[in-house]
Design a protein around this motif. Structure first.
Motif, PDB file in Angstrom:
ATOM      1  N   LEU A   1       0.953  -1.080  -0.061  1.00  0.00           N
ATOM      2  CA  LEU A   1       0.040  -0.093   0.105  1.00  0.00           C
ATOM      3  C   LEU A   1       0.985   1.236   0.009  1.00  0.00           C
ATOM      4  O   LEU A   1       0.796   2.129  -0.611  1.00  0.00           O
ATOM      5  CB  LEU A   1      -0.941   0.086   1.143  1.00  0.00           C
ATOM      6  N   VAL A   2       1.906   1.170   0.735  1.00  0.00           N
ATOM      7  CA  VAL A   2       2.734   2.501   0.927  1.00  0.00           C
ATOM      8  C   VAL A   2       3.732   2.574  -0.544  1.00  0.00           C
ATOM      9  O   VAL A   2       3.710   3.699  -0.818  1.00  0.00           O
ATOM     10  CB  VAL A   2       3.753   2.130   1.953  1.00  0.00           C
ATOM     11  N   GLY A   3       3.996   1.512  -1.128  1.00  0.00           N
ATOM     12  CA  GLY A   3       4.809   1.610  -2.276  1.00  0.00           C
ATOM     13  C   GLY A   3       3.854   1.974  -3.497  1.00  0.00           C
ATOM     14  O   GLY A   3       4.272   2.295  -4.429  1.00  0.00           O
ATOM     15  N   VAL A   4       2.695   1.897  -3.457  1.00  0.00           N
ATOM     16  CA  VAL A   4       1.739   2.415  -4.555  1.00  0.00           C
ATOM     17  C   VAL A   4       1.354   3.748  -4.157  1.00  0.00           C
ATOM     18  O   VAL A   4       1.338   4.542  -5.028  1.00  0.00           O
ATOM     19  CB  VAL A   4       0.534   1.518  -4.566  1.00  0.00           C
ATOM     20  N   THR A   5       1.041   4.027  -2.742  1.00  0.00           N
ATOM     21  CA  THR A   5       0.595   5.317  -2.677  1.00  0.00           C
ATOM     22  C   THR A   5       1.509   6.540  -2.673  1.00  0.00           C
ATOM     23  O   THR A   5       1.331   7.585  -3.269  1.00  0.00           O
ATOM     24  CB  THR A   5      -0.106   5.490  -1.232  1.00  0.00           C
ATOM     25  N   ALA A   6       2.880   6.328  -2.303  1.00  0.00           N
ATOM     26  CA  ALA A   6       3.713   7.337  -1.769  1.00  0.00           C
ATOM     27  C   ALA A   6       4.202   7.779  -3.490  1.00  0.00           C
ATOM     28  O   ALA A   6       4.268   9.144  -3.669  1.00  0.00           O
ATOM     29  CB  ALA A   6       5.185   6.955  -1.206  1.00  0.00           C
TER      30      ALA A   6
ATOM     31  N   THR B   1       0.685   9.858   6.481  1.00  0.00           N
ATOM     32  CA  THR B   1       0.341   9.106   7.579  1.00  0.00           C
ATOM     33  C   THR B   1       0.369   7.678   7.077  1.00  0.00           C
ATOM     34  O   THR B   1       0.428   6.874   8.139  1.00  0.00           O
ATOM     35  CB  THR B   1      -1.040   9.519   7.884  1.00  0.00           C
ATOM     36  N   VAL B   2      -0.006   7.163   5.954  1.00  0.00           N
ATOM     37  CA  VAL B   2      -0.010   5.882   5.333  1.00  0.00           C
ATOM     38  C   VAL B   2       1.301   5.279   5.564  1.00  0.00           C
ATOM     39  O   VAL B   2       1.557   4.262   5.821  1.00  0.00           O
ATOM     40  CB  VAL B   2      -0.592   5.716   4.006  1.00  0.00           C
ATOM     41  N   ALA B   3       2.600   6.078   5.325  1.00  0.00           N
ATOM     42  CA  ALA B   3       3.597   5.467   5.236  1.00  0.00           C
ATOM     43  C   ALA B   3       4.477   5.666   6.418  1.00  0.00           C
ATOM     44  O   ALA B   3       5.391   4.941   6.542  1.00  0.00           O
ATOM     45  CB  ALA B   3       4.573   6.361   3.967  1.00  0.00           C
ATOM     46  N   MET B   4       4.113   6.235   7.563  1.00  0.00           N
ATOM     47  CA  MET B   4       4.905   6.333   8.624  1.00  0.00           C
ATOM     48  C   MET B   4       5.189   5.358   9.470  1.00  0.00           C
ATOM     49  O   MET B   4       6.230   4.934   9.994  1.00  0.00           O
ATOM     50  CB  MET B   4       4.310   7.712   9.661  1.00  0.00           C
ATOM     51  N   ARG B   5       4.256   4.206   9.511  1.00  0.00           N
ATOM     52  CA  ARG B   5       4.647   2.971  10.057  1.00  0.00           C
ATOM     53  C   ARG B   5       5.629   1.884   9.448  1.00  0.00           C
ATOM     54  O   ARG B   5       6.314   1.419  10.103  1.00  0.00           O
ATOM     55  CB  ARG B   5       3.232   2.012  10.165  1.00  0.00           C
ATOM     56  N   VAL B   6       5.778   2.131   8.206  1.00  0.00           N
ATOM     57  CA  VAL B   6       6.495   1.265   7.434  1.00  0.00           C
ATOM     58  C   VAL B   6       7.861   2.013   7.083  1.00  0.00           C
ATOM     59  O   VAL B   6       9.011   1.565   7.181  1.00  0.00           O
ATOM     60  CB  VAL B   6       5.906   0.854   5.896  1.00  0.00           C
TER      61      VAL B   6
ATOM     62  N   GLY C   1       8.548   5.406   8.311  1.00  0.00           N
ATOM     63  CA  GLY C   1       8.948   6.484   9.210  1.00  0.00           C
ATOM     64  C   GLY C   1       8.824   7.859   8.709  1.00  0.00           C
ATOM     65  O   GLY C   1       8.913   8.217   7.457  1.00  0.00           O
ATOM     66  N   LEU C   2       8.404   8.728   9.512  1.00  0.00           N
ATOM     67  CA  LEU C   2       8.269   9.944   9.353  1.00  0.00           C
ATOM     68  C   LEU C   2       9.393  10.947   8.818  1.00  0.00           C
ATOM     69  O   LEU C   2       9.234  11.945   7.919  1.00  0.00           O
ATOM     70  CB  LEU C   2       7.885  11.002  10.662  1.00  0.00           C
ATOM     71  N   LEU C   3      10.783  10.420   9.339  1.00  0.00           N
ATOM     72  CA  LEU C   3      11.789  10.997   8.792  1.00  0.00           C
ATOM     73  C   LEU C   3      12.244  10.748   7.396  1.00  0.00           C
ATOM     74  O   LEU C   3      13.084  11.400   6.901  1.00  0.00           O
ATOM     75  CB  LEU C   3      12.932  10.933   9.777  1.00  0.00           C
ATOM     76  N   LEU C   4      11.748   9.795   6.823  1.00  0.00           N
ATOM     77  CA  LEU C   4      12.105   9.100   5.556  1.00  0.00           C
ATOM     78  C   LEU C   4      11.133   9.043   4.576  1.00  0.00           C
ATOM     79  O   LEU C   4      11.164   8.665   3.551  1.00  0.00           O
ATOM     80  CB  LEU C   4      12.949   7.874   5.425  1.00  0.00           C
ATOM     81  N   VAL C   5       9.685   9.260   4.983  1.00  0.00           N
ATOM     82  CA  VAL C   5       8.578   9.070   3.788  1.00  0.00           C
ATOM     83  C   VAL C   5       8.692  10.158   2.670  1.00  0.00           C
ATOM     84  O   VAL C   5       8.300   9.481   1.608  1.00  0.00           O
ATOM     85  CB  VAL C   5       7.381   9.712   4.867  1.00  0.00           C
ATOM     86  N   SER C   6       9.290  11.325   2.913  1.00  0.00           N
ATOM     87  CA  SER C   6       9.542  11.951   1.442  1.00  0.00           C
ATOM     88  C   SER C   6      10.517  11.348   0.454  1.00  0.00           C
ATOM     89  O   SER C   6      10.041  11.546  -0.642  1.00  0.00           O
ATOM     90  CB  SER C   6      10.222  13.505   2.090  1.00  0.00           C
ATOM     91  N   ALA C   7      11.324  10.459   1.113  1.00  0.00           N
ATOM     92  CA  ALA C   7      12.327   9.815   0.217  1.00  0.00           C
ATOM     93  C   ALA C   7      11.546   8.947  -0.672  1.00  0.00           C
ATOM     94  O   ALA C   7      11.861   8.568  -1.902  1.00  0.00           O
ATOM     95  CB  ALA C   7      13.232   8.961   0.678  1.00  0.00           C
ATOM     96  N   LEU C   8      10.510   8.132  -0.005  1.00  0.00           N
ATOM     97  CA  LEU C   8       9.793   7.176  -0.905  1.00  0.00           C
ATOM     98  C   LEU C   8       8.828   7.950  -1.908  1.00  0.00           C
ATOM     99  O   LEU C   8       8.324   7.045  -2.732  1.00  0.00           O
ATOM    100  CB  LEU C   8       8.961   6.269  -0.203  1.00  0.00           C
ATOM    101  N   MET C   9       8.520   9.025  -1.624  1.00  0.00           N
ATOM    102  CA  MET C   9       7.528   9.871  -2.383  1.00  0.00           C
ATOM    103  C   MET C   9       8.242  10.492  -3.672  1.00  0.00           C
ATOM    104  O   MET C   9       7.941  10.200  -4.726  1.00  0.00           O
ATOM    105  CB  MET C   9       7.005  11.020  -1.945  1.00  0.00           C
ATOM    106  N   VAL C  10       9.875  10.758  -3.549  1.00  0.00           N
ATOM    107  CA  VAL C  10      10.501  11.182  -4.544  1.00  0.00           C
ATOM    108  C   VAL C  10      11.465  10.246  -5.301  1.00  0.00           C
ATOM    109  O   VAL C  10      11.348  10.610  -6.308  1.00  0.00           O
ATOM    110  CB  VAL C  10      11.415  12.514  -3.820  1.00  0.00           C
ATOM    111  N   VAL C  11      12.171   9.557  -4.624  1.00  0.00           N
ATOM    112  CA  VAL C  11      12.988   8.798  -5.252  1.00  0.00           C
ATOM    113  C   VAL C  11      12.552   7.698  -6.214  1.00  0.00           C
ATOM    114  O   VAL C  11      13.174   7.609  -7.420  1.00  0.00           O
ATOM    115  CB  VAL C  11      13.879   7.907  -4.149  1.00  0.00           C
ATOM    116  N   PRO C  12      11.469   6.993  -6.029  1.00  0.00           N
ATOM    117  CA  PRO C  12      10.819   6.234  -7.045  1.00  0.00           C
ATOM    118  C   PRO C  12      10.447   6.949  -8.556  1.00  0.00           C
ATOM    119  O   PRO C  12      10.822   6.653  -9.487  1.00  0.00           O
ATOM    120  CB  PRO C  12       9.887   5.238  -6.565  1.00  0.00           C
ATOM    121  N   VAL C  13       9.951   8.117  -8.157  1.00  0.00           N
ATOM    122  CA  VAL C  13       9.739   9.123  -9.356  1.00  0.00           C
ATOM    123  C   VAL C  13      10.864   9.582 -10.010  1.00  0.00           C
ATOM    124  O   VAL C  13      11.105   9.573 -11.190  1.00  0.00           O
ATOM    125  CB  VAL C  13       8.812  10.213  -8.660  1.00  0.00           C
TER     126      VAL C  13
END
Length: 338
Positions: free
Chosen positions: A18-23, A186-191, A193-205
């Motif tokens: 879910l996180v991998g799709v959403t971010a 909020t979706v990604a913070m459990r998997v 983490g709050l400090l790295l969630v931005s990376a999963l939004m940006v790096v795959p793109v």
């Protein structure tokens, strides 16, 4: 296969998908409008929501959603005003969110360092059935918006003035994009983490942009990279006893490096092909909603505006065709209105 037997690992893998799709789904719009670090700022604010959940013994994910949405709306309003004090206001919001979250967690009865660290860096051990249900619900909302309003959001992120001329509700769409970014944190913070969630939004793109040229292909590839790296990161985290967030982000960065190496010869091949076959002519959008693509046609009479993915809008001289990379999307006022 032993890794898939424990219940907590099954929940962790589902949450990773879910996180991998959403971010990346929301991250592609943030990258398009040069707000790649917006998720990082929202992650700072989200810590206050986590602290409130600890303090009132509520589910921290719901309190984090409320605080993140409020913070994202404030960030968007500050950005829209564009005054000189905007950076200072945002900095105070980010640092205040971190400080307030730490203070609230310290005041609560659940102030263990392990509990807080699981939200900061992510942990596969703490994805409860209730968390998974919340993640699934919020992920469905984000995907419905980012996919259902794909053309409208792309137009707003590419050129707000163009989108406003076509009749799109630019302010509403900007606020909606900010709110969806907050929900994704909020979706990604459990998997992750709050400090790295931005990376999963940006790096795959960023990785997908190395190989693709159209918006749709970039979005699909970024989602694929996000899902694969999230799953591999959770599995590696379990096997090597590592925190899941840093492991996922590190694998995503390795994927970006690999795609960059592969993209270099592909770019040279495209350049040679372009030199052999002549310049490509792209579709352009005219104020009356018609499209033009060749010299002397209806689309070149008045120096049309070519809306290209990943670049600034290019105004072509009157009577000439636009020689620029194809976007894969033909944006016109008629198409956007639909």
């Amino acid at each position: 296969m032993e890794m898939f037997q424990p219940d907590f690992m099954q929940r962790a893998f589902l949450a990773a998908v879910l996180v991998g799709v959403t971010a990346p789904s929301i991250g592609i719009y943030l990258v398009q409008r040069r707000q790649a670090l917006m998720g990082d700022g929202i992650g700072h604010v989200a810590l206050t929501g986590v602290g409130l959940g600890f303090l009132f013994q509520a589910n921290p994910m719901w309190t984090a959603v409320l605080v993140c949405v409020l913070g994202a709306v404030v960030m968007e309003l500050v950005r829209a005003r564009g005054n000189q004090r905007g950076d200072i206001a945002l900095a105070m919001l980010f640092y205040g969110g971190m400080a307030g979250g730490k203070l609230l967690v310290s005041m609560s009865s659940q102030s263990g360092a392990g509990s807080l660290e699981s939200y900061l860096w992510g942990s596969i051990l703490f994805v409860s059935p209730g968390d998974l249900a919340v993640i699934g619900l919020l992920a469905a909302v984000v995907l419905a918006v980012t996919v259902g309003l794909r053309r409208q959001l792309f137009a707003v992120c590419q050129d707000e003035e163009f989108a406003r001329v076509t009749g799109l509700p630019v302010r509403v769409l900007n606020l909606l994009l900010a709110v969806m970014a907050a929900v994704t944190v909020t979706v990604a913070m459990r998997v992750v983490g709050l400090l790295l969630v931005s990376a999963l939004m940006v790096v795959p793109v960023a990785a997908a942009q190395q190989l693709t040229r159209s918006f749709a292909a970039t979005q699909a590839t970024a989602i694929g990279v996000g899902v694969v790296t999230a799953l591999l990161g959770v599995g590696t985290s379990y096997q090597a006893d590592l925190p899941s967030g840093p492991t996922i982000v590190f694998l995503a960065i390795l994927t970006f490096a690999l795609f960059s190496v592969v993209a270099a010869p592909l770019a040279r091949r495209r350049h040679r092909a372009s030199a052999e076959h002549g310049p490509a002519v792209c579709d352009v959008a005219l104020p009356d909603g018609t499209a033009g693509s060749s010299p002397g046609g209806p689309g070149t009479a008045g120096g049309p505006v070519a809306v290209l993915e990943g670049t600034e809008p290019v105004r072509a001289p009157a009577g000439t065709a636009v020689d620029a990379p194809l976007s894969g999307e033909s944006l016109s006022s008629r198409g956007l209105a639909q």
